[in-house]
Structure formats: structure tokens, C-alpha cells
Design a protein around this motif. Sequence first.
Motif, PDB file in Angstrom:
ATOM      1  N   VAL A  97      25.093  16.962  -9.921  1.00 43.60           N
ATOM      2  CA  VAL A  97      24.219  16.481 -10.990  1.00 43.60           C
ATOM      3  C   VAL A  97      24.656  15.084 -11.416  1.00 43.60           C
ATOM      4  CG1 VAL A  97      23.358  16.916 -13.320  1.00 43.60           C
ATOM      5  CG2 VAL A  97      23.856  18.836 -11.801  1.00 43.60           C
ATOM      6  N   ASP A  98      23.662  14.184 -11.633  1.00 46.74           N
ATOM      7  CA  ASP A  98      23.965  12.872 -12.217  1.00 46.74           C
ATOM      8  C   ASP A  98      22.899  12.518 -13.249  1.00 46.74           C
ATOM      9  OD1 ASP A  98      21.714  12.030 -10.826  1.00 46.74           O
ATOM     10  OD2 ASP A  98      22.789  10.799  -9.392  1.00 46.74           O
ATOM     11  N   GLY A  99      23.166  11.455 -14.037  1.00 45.44           N
ATOM     12  CA  GLY A  99      22.214  10.992 -15.046  1.00 45.44           C
ATOM     13  C   GLY A  99      22.316  11.699 -16.377  1.00 45.44           C
ATOM     14  N   THR A 100      23.393  12.420 -16.620  1.00 43.37           N
ATOM     15  CA  THR A 100      23.519  13.171 -17.876  1.00 43.37           C
ATOM     16  C   THR A 100      24.456  12.464 -18.846  1.00 43.37           C
ATOM     17  OG1 THR A 100      25.337  14.486 -16.965  1.00 43.37           O
ATOM     18  CG2 THR A 100      23.113  15.374 -16.723  1.00 43.37           C
ATOM     19  N   SER A 101      24.106  12.539 -20.127  1.00 43.08           N
ATOM     20  CA  SER A 101      24.992  12.048 -21.189  1.00 43.08           C
ATOM     21  C   SER A 101      24.889  12.960 -22.412  1.00 43.08           C
ATOM     22  CB  SER A 101      24.641  10.601 -21.573  1.00 43.08           C
ATOM     23  OG  SER A 101      23.302  10.521 -22.013  1.00 43.08           O
ATOM     24  N   LEU A 102      23.675  13.402 -22.738  1.00 39.11           N
ATOM     25  CA  LEU A 102      23.491  14.319 -23.862  1.00 39.11           C
ATOM     26  C   LEU A 102      23.815  15.751 -23.480  1.00 39.11           C
ATOM     27  CD1 LEU A 102      20.096  12.941 -25.261  1.00 39.11           C
ATOM     28  CD2 LEU A 102      22.407  12.466 -26.101  1.00 39.11           C
ATOM     29  N   VAL A 103      23.589  16.094 -22.229  1.00 44.54           N
ATOM     30  CA  VAL A 103      23.877  17.434 -21.736  1.00 44.54           C
ATOM     31  C   VAL A 103      24.953  17.323 -20.660  1.00 44.54           C
ATOM     32  CG1 VAL A 103      22.086  17.351 -19.972  1.00 44.54           C
ATOM     33  CG2 VAL A 103      22.818  19.564 -20.848  1.00 44.54           C
ATOM     34  N   THR A 104      25.770  18.330 -20.529  1.00 48.40           N
ATOM     35  CA  THR A 104      26.863  18.284 -19.548  1.00 48.40           C
ATOM     36  C   THR A 104      26.364  18.684 -18.163  1.00 48.40           C
ATOM     37  OG1 THR A 104      27.527  20.572 -19.946  1.00 48.40           O
ATOM     38  CG2 THR A 104      28.498  18.874 -21.354  1.00 48.40           C
ATOM     39  N   PRO A 105      26.977  18.148 -17.106  1.00 44.64           N
ATOM     40  CA  PRO A 105      26.606  18.578 -15.743  1.00 44.64           C
ATOM     41  C   PRO A 105      26.792  20.073 -15.538  1.00 44.64           C
ATOM     42  CG  PRO A 105      27.892  16.556 -15.662  1.00 44.64           C
ATOM     43  CD  PRO A 105      27.948  17.038 -17.077  1.00 44.64           C
ATOM     44  N   ASP A 106      27.805  20.652 -16.206  1.00 48.42           N
ATOM     45  CA  ASP A 106      28.032  22.089 -16.062  1.00 48.42           C
ATOM     46  C   ASP A 106      26.847  22.893 -16.586  1.00 48.42           C
ATOM     47  OD1 ASP A 106      30.471  21.623 -14.938  1.00 48.42           O
ATOM     48  OD2 ASP A 106      31.610  21.917 -16.795  1.00 48.42           O
ATOM     49  N   ALA A 107      26.243  22.412 -17.668  1.00 47.03           N
ATOM     50  CA  ALA A 107      25.093  23.124 -18.230  1.00 47.03           C
ATOM     51  C   ALA A 107      23.904  23.088 -17.267  1.00 47.03           C
ATOM     52  CB  ALA A 107      24.705  22.519 -19.573  1.00 47.03           C
ATOM     53  N   VAL A 108      23.718  21.946 -16.617  1.00 46.18           N
ATOM     54  CA  VAL A 108      22.631  21.826 -15.643  1.00 46.18           C
ATOM     55  C   VAL A 108      22.900  22.710 -14.436  1.00 46.18           C
ATOM     56  CG1 VAL A 108      21.384  20.236 -14.129  1.00 46.18           C
ATOM     57  CG2 VAL A 108      22.089  19.491 -16.408  1.00 46.18           C
ATOM     58  N   GLN A 109      24.130  22.704 -13.949  1.00 48.31           N
ATOM     59  CA  GLN A 109      24.481  23.533 -12.792  1.00 48.31           C
ATOM     60  C   GLN A 109      24.322  25.015 -13.107  1.00 48.31           C
ATOM     61  OE1 GLN A 109      28.436  22.068 -12.111  1.00 48.31           O
ATOM     62  NE2 GLN A 109      27.770  20.469 -10.699  1.00 48.31           N
ATOM     63  N   LYS A 110      24.661  25.401 -14.319  1.00 45.58           N
ATOM     64  CA  LYS A 110      24.512  26.797 -14.710  1.00 45.58           C
ATOM     65  C   LYS A 110      23.039  27.195 -14.744  1.00 45.58           C
ATOM     66  CE  LYS A 110      25.869  30.089 -18.320  1.00 45.58           C
ATOM     67  NZ  LYS A 110      26.577  30.248 -19.633  1.00 45.58           N
ATOM     68  N   ALA A 111      22.184  26.269 -15.228  1.00 41.41           N
ATOM     69  CA  ALA A 111      20.750  26.566 -15.278  1.00 41.41           C
ATOM     70  C   ALA A 111      20.146  26.677 -13.885  1.00 41.41           C
ATOM     71  CB  ALA A 111      20.028  25.487 -16.080  1.00 41.41           C
ATOM     72  N   LEU A 112      20.740  25.990 -12.917  1.00 43.09           N
ATOM     73  CA  LEU A 112      20.219  25.987 -11.548  1.00 43.09           C
ATOM     74  C   LEU A 112      20.980  26.931 -10.630  1.00 43.09           C
ATOM     75  CD1 LEU A 112      19.706  22.130 -11.060  1.00 43.09           C
ATOM     76  CD2 LEU A 112      18.019  23.833 -11.760  1.00 43.09           C
ATOM     77  N   ALA A 113      21.817  27.775 -11.183  1.00 47.97           N
ATOM     78  CA  ALA A 113      22.650  28.653 -10.360  1.00 47.97           C
ATOM     79  C   ALA A 113      21.817  29.577  -9.481  1.00 47.97           C
ATOM     80  CB  ALA A 113      23.584  29.478 -11.255  1.00 47.97           C
ATOM     81  N   GLY A 114      20.595  29.897  -9.911  1.00 49.66           N
ATOM     82  CA  GLY A 114      19.740  30.782  -9.127  1.00 49.66           C
ATOM     83  C   GLY A 114      19.302  30.197  -7.795  1.00 49.66           C
ATOM     84  N   LEU A 115      19.486  28.900  -7.600  1.00 52.08           N
ATOM     85  CA  LEU A 115      19.095  28.255  -6.345  1.00 52.08           C
ATOM     86  C   LEU A 115      20.152  28.403  -5.261  1.00 52.08           C
ATOM     87  CD1 LEU A 115      17.582  24.912  -7.715  1.00 52.08           C
ATOM     88  CD2 LEU A 115      16.365  26.992  -7.031  1.00 52.08           C
ATOM     89  N   GLU A 116      21.339  28.802  -5.631  1.00 55.71           N
ATOM     90  CA  GLU A 116      22.407  28.932  -4.640  1.00 55.71           C
ATOM     91  C   GLU A 116      22.059  30.024  -3.628  1.00 55.71           C
ATOM     92  OE1 GLU A 116      26.116  29.496  -6.567  1.00 55.71           O
ATOM     93  OE2 GLU A 116      26.077  27.559  -7.612  1.00 55.71           O
ATOM     94  N   GLY A 117      22.218  29.686  -2.360  1.00 55.45           N
ATOM     95  CA  GLY A 117      21.873  30.614  -1.288  1.00 55.45           C
ATOM     96  C   GLY A 117      20.466  30.459  -0.768  1.00 55.45           C
ATOM     97  N   LYS A 118      19.657  29.671  -1.457  1.00 57.94           N
ATOM     98  CA  LYS A 118      18.279  29.442  -1.019  1.00 57.94           C
ATOM     99  C   LYS A 118      18.246  28.262  -0.052  1.00 57.94           C
ATOM    100  CE  LYS A 118      13.617  29.055  -2.914  1.00 57.94           C
ATOM    101  NZ  LYS A 118      12.797  29.025  -4.158  1.00 57.94           N
TER     102      LYS A 118
END
Length: 288
Positions: A97-118
Motif C-alpha cells: 500500500v502507498d499514498g496513505t497519511s491519514l490511514v495506516t497501511p496496516d488498516a488498508v491491508q487488513k481491509a483487503l485481506a480477503g483478496l489473499e489467495g485470489k
Amino acid sequence: MASTRKPTYRPATDPRPAKASRSGGGSAEVISAQRHVEPDVKGAPAPADNVIAFPEPRSRRQRRLVLWTLSIVAVVVGSLIAGAIFSPVLAVRTITVDGTSLVTPDAVQKALAGLEGKPLPQVSEQEINELLKPLVQVRSATMEARPPSELLVHVDERVPVALLKQGESYVMVDVDGVQLGATQDLAAVALPLIDAGVGTTNTELFKAIAAVLNTLPADILARMSTASAASPDAVELKLVDGKTVVWGNAEDRELKAKALEALLRMPADPKVPVNVYDVSVPRHPFTK
């Protein structure tokens, strides 16, 4: 193939009575010709003599060859595409993840965790944006597939333009009034405080003020202390040094922002102090 055997001539006797020759009596001998063709295979009939086999035109052979080649290529390409779309070799294993300042990259990765394995070819930007909707700080996101297993997500965050006081805290809001975070230290965030008299973010006053603040360059916005409006046509800003900016309505915002930037960059004259920057008529700004 027609036979090349020469015809065999045999004498044949005319069944009709022979006419007497003008030169004398007696019978005349008649000669007839008959073509004799022996079969190529014992017991098989001889080929017909009136059938001629012509070779196939070259252009037709080439066209047939091209069609067969294209068909084979299409099948191969289709198989490769299908294999890539469903192949576990291209499954998502890493989300960057890039382009974040207000939200953490970890929060974005957690929201997209369902894509892993696809598989990467099955991941779409629409799906990514749907998964990131709970993160209000994210306006939109784009993706970049990096085979074999990395998904790079570019985040476009909302931009805070002002602070609103809520109880003991100050809430950052963007031009649409979306709350992006909170702080209890007003000095910790370089954003102007919108006058509490504006009320909720759905009012015409808030929309007029937010539209003005959203037009200002980041360095000019950071110099603002407060923003208020008696009406949508009377927006007024206060600088951190106490000077006033008379803005007027929200029309010609870009032109007014350039005029204000030019006035603020003018060298100060101690003999003529400036307390007001008036850009309500952007083609004729003035100070007083």
C-alpha cells in the motif's frame, strides 16, 4: 489417370452385304478402329477417359492454411488466458500500500485481506474500492498487479480542509464534510477552525466555506486561523497573525486564490501596515 496405351486396330467384317466395286465385283474389306484399355487392377473397371483432374489453386491452399493456423493460435491463446485467470501460481500473497497519511497501511491491508489467495487477473479496482468503503479517509484506490503474487494498491485519500469543534475535541473534515479524524490539541493541526455558528456540515454556510478552503494552496491554507460566513456570499478568513481576508462568495474561487497568494507575497511596508486583504473582486484586489 488416362491410359497411354496406343489403340489396337483390328479388322472388322461389315455385317451388311458388301457393295460391288465400281472397278469390279467382289466384297470390300472395311477397317474399324477400337481403343482397348486394360484395367489397372484385375477385376476393376477401367477409368473413364473423359475425367481430367486439375490441381487445387494455390490461393485456396494458402487460405485454408491461414485459417487452420489462426484457429490453432486462438485455441492456444485462449488456453493460456484461462490458465492465467484461474492459475494458483498468480494468487495474491503480498499486498503493498502507498499514498496513505491519514490511514495506516496496516488498516488498508487488513481491509483487503480477503483478496489473499485470489488470482491477480480476477482482482478488480471496483472490488478493492468496495472493500475500502469502511475506511472513510480513503476517497478511492487504484491497483497495480505485479506478477506472480504482489498486489500494489495506490490510495487516494480525502484532504482535510478545516476543523470543527465537537465537545472537547476538534474534528478534521474534508470539503464534503466527511470526518477524517479528531484531535484535542488545536495547535497540532495546521487547519483553520470553522466558526461554530455554521452548525452542521449540511448547511449552505459550511459548503460555501469548505469550497473556499478547498481552493487554497496547502501553504496558504496552513496560514489560516479561522473561517466564518455571515451568508454564503460573505465568506471571511482570519490569518494566524490576526489579519483578515475578505473573500465574498464562492464564485471565481481559483482566481481569488491566485490574487490572495499574490497579495500575501508582497513585501511588507512598515510605513503602510496591512490589516485586510480584499479579494472579493479578484480582478481588482486591494489591501487596507
